[in-house]
Enzyme design. Structure first.
Site, short mmCIF file in Angstrom:
data_model
loop_
_atom_site.label_atom_id
_atom_site.label_comp_id
_atom_site.label_asym_id
_atom_site.label_seq_id
_atom_site.Cartn_x
_atom_site.Cartn_y
_atom_site.Cartn_z
CB SER A 170 -15.50 46.97 13.10
OG SER A 170 -15.39 45.70 12.49
CB THR A 198 -17.86 49.19 17.42
OG1 THR A 198 -16.77 48.61 16.71
CG2 THR A 198 -19.17 48.93 16.72
CE1 TYR A 199 -13.38 49.62 12.15
CE2 TYR A 199 -13.01 49.69 14.52
CZ TYR A 199 -12.72 49.17 13.27
OH TYR A 199 -11.78 48.17 13.16
N GLY A 247 -14.69 41.31 17.00
CA GLY A 247 -13.83 41.56 18.15
C GLY A 247 -14.63 41.53 19.44
CB ALA A 248 -14.25 43.49 22.56
CB ALA A 249 -18.50 44.63 19.22
#
Length: 131
Positions: free
Chosen positions: A25, A57-58, A73-75
């Site tokens: 996110s 993402t959100y 996370g991955a972002a």
């Protein structure tokens, strides 16, 4: 026919931090979300102006007044603290509504303080950094 249009964006935002261990996110200061007419859990497209990276993402609500723009996370691998990004939301609407819809644009300074906002096609609304 349904069309996907820009609903709102935060322009010139700076990444303040990243957390690779979080599940994913982007955390955004709640005050910025309100000004940009974005809501928690809304899907966003993020563009990194420093490296050209684009990712989805959100949104997660950040502490009001913190000016946080944290990638999780991955972002967190897509931008570094200090990178300039654009955060965009989109809406699906019929063609008739799309022809008159005016997206909200929030422009922030290098510390993520709101400077001004406007609907595309309308005059800027100057904002105080004490919001």
């Amino acid at each position: 026919m349904k069309l996907h249009l820009l609903k709102s964006k935060i322009h010139n935002a700076r990444v303040t931090s990243g957390d690779l261990e979080y599940e994913g996110s982007i955390t955004i200061d709640q005050e910025l979300l309100l000004l940009a007419e974005m809501i928690p859990n809304e899907k966003v497209l993020v563009v990194n102006n420093n490296n050209g990276e684009r990712f989805e993402t959100y949104i997660i609500n950040g502490e009001p007044g913190s000016r946080v723009i944290q990638l999780n996370g991955a972002a967190a691998r897509c931008a570094l603290p200090g990178d300039e990004i654009i955060i965009m939301t989109f809406a699906v609407m019929d063609e008739k509504k799309a022809r008159t819809f005016q997206p909200m644009v929030l422009i922030v300074d290098h510390l993520n303080n709101p400077k001004r906002r406007h609907r595309i096609g309308q005059e800027d609304e100057q904002l105080s950094s004490s919001i």
